[in-house]
Design an enzyme around this catalytic site. Structure first.
Site, PDB file in Angstrom:
ATOM      1  N   LYS A  52       0.838  -1.205   0.000  1.00 11.16           N
ATOM      2  CA  LYS A  52       0.000   0.000   0.000  1.00 11.16           C
ATOM      3  C   LYS A  52       0.872   1.254   0.000  1.00 11.16           C
ATOM      4  O   LYS A  52       0.619   2.197  -0.738  1.00 11.16           O
ATOM      5  CB  LYS A  52      -0.932  -0.012   1.225  1.00 11.16           C
ATOM      6  N   GLN A  96      -4.177  -1.797  10.144  1.00 11.87           N
ATOM      7  CA  GLN A  96      -4.127  -3.095   9.480  1.00 11.87           C
ATOM      8  C   GLN A  96      -4.617  -4.209  10.422  1.00 11.87           C
ATOM      9  O   GLN A  96      -4.155  -4.324  11.550  1.00 11.87           O
ATOM     10  CB  GLN A  96      -2.689  -3.385   9.011  1.00 11.87           C
ATOM     11  N   ASP A 119     -10.806   2.693   4.873  1.00  9.59           N
ATOM     12  CA  ASP A 119     -11.085   1.253   4.726  1.00  9.59           C
ATOM     13  C   ASP A 119     -12.600   1.009   4.667  1.00  9.59           C
ATOM     14  O   ASP A 119     -13.049  -0.067   4.287  1.00  9.59           O
ATOM     15  CB  ASP A 119     -10.504   0.484   5.927  1.00  9.59           C
TER      16      ASP A 119
END
Ligand code: NAD
Length: 310
Positions: A52, A96, A119
């Site tokens: 990412k 994450q 997200d």
């Protein structure tokens, strides 16, 4: 059989994003800035986050990677989230998953400001998605929609079967495929670990989306001829012939299913690359304040108000 080529489509989108960012910066704005928090040393998570961050640089975003040790306390993680929420230079950020077991992932998700939740996991964003209102869509389902759109795959009136009901993939995917939109407008069946006779359902699928996390679970005898097959799964499988000692496998037994499908995603090189695109597009929208979610108070009750669509 046609490949739904995540590499090709993600490059297409990354080029578009890069051009848009360059224009945005040329107009005197600061580059979009994505931050990622990683707790501990989970190998797969490390690889995802590194990718990412690398992709941010490729499209002209700024990125910040915050590494916290595996024994980080909930209080420290909360402080980190609060400071990212308040940091005006950061447009969006992710924590994450999975987190080490002593940390509460639900409260972490809820602590992230919805307007920075690129997200799309915060209940506000999930709820808005359910209501077809402006929100950040979860990155993986969003990436799958982009893939279907790119290949002009007709979804209206089709029977879409989703295997898996997780909050981040299966459940939102089901929702998005059924809503009145394109891609969407499909009749959707959701299957999960409680489904009996799974094959009965998968054999009816015009579009089969496998997101269960079991390597090569979907076999030839579970798929209808001509089906579109989307493989979300990524599992590390021991492989001594590979220098790393493992290979990545999807949820679909690609070699036997591909010949009977009309379209299929490979693993790697399919959905995973599109997930990153979904995240970049959400961050770009956050930077451009296209999806402003403001905390407002009515009668002292905190609510969230979306100002614009995106
Ligand atoms: P999860 O473990 O949270 O959920 C798995 C779901 O599959 C559950 O809802 C469960 O009910 C269902 N399931 C499990 N075994 C089943 C069975 N035998 N029959 C029917 N249903 C069954 O997983 P997740 O987070 O949704 O991820 C699924 C897979 O997708 C994993 O391999 C994960 O690594 C991968 N993933 C990939 C991306 C990407 O970008 N490609 C993103 C997220 C997750």
């Amino acid at each position: 059989m046609n490949l739904l080529d995540g590499k090709l489509v993600s490059e297409h989108y990354k080029q578009k994003i890069k051009t848009e960012v360059a224009q945005w910066v040329a107009n005197g704005n600061k580059p979009p800035h994505l931050a990622a928090v990683i707790v501990g040393n989970d190998g797969a998570s490390e690889a995802y986050v590194a990718n990412k961050v690398k992709t941010c640089a490729a499209v002209g975003f700024n990125s910040t990677l915050i590494r916290l040790p595996a024994d980080t306390t909930q209080a420290h993680l909360n402080d980190t989230i609060d400071s990212l929420n308040d940091n005006k230079d950061i447009d969006g950020f992710i924590v994450q998953m999975p987190l080490p077991p002593h940390l509460d992932s639900i409260s972490v998700t809820e602590r992230i400001k919805p307007s920075k939740d690129v997200d799309g996991f915060h209940p506000i964003n999930m709820g808005r998605m359910m209501l077809s209102q402006p929100c950040y869509l979860p990155a993986t389902p969003k990436g799958i929609l982009l893939l279907l759109e790119y290949y002009k795959i007709e979804t209206k009136g089709k029977h879409c079967v989703v295997i898996g009901r997780s909050n981040i993939v299966g459940s939102p995917m089901t929702m998005l495929m059924s809503r009145k939109a394109n891609p969407g407008n499909a009749t959707v069946t959701i299957c999960h670990s409680g489904t009996t006779n799974l094959k009965h359902f998968t054999l009816q699928a015009d579009i089969l989306i496998a997101a269960l996390g079991q390597a090569e679970f979907v076999k030839e005898d579970m798929v209808k001829h001509g089906a579109v097959v989307i493989d979300v799964g990524i599992t590390r499988v021991d492989d001594n012939t590979n220098a790393r000692g493992y290979r990545l496998a999807g949820d679909v037994a690609f070699n036997e299913v591909a010949p009977l499908s009309s379209y299929i995603t490979p693993v790697p090189g399919g959905v995973g690359l599109m997930t990153v695109v979904g995240l970049l597009l959400n961050t770009l929208a956050a930077a451009k304040k296209k999806c402003i979610i403001k905390r407002i108070k009515i009668n002292k009750i905190k609510l969230y108000d979306f100002k614009k669509n995106y």
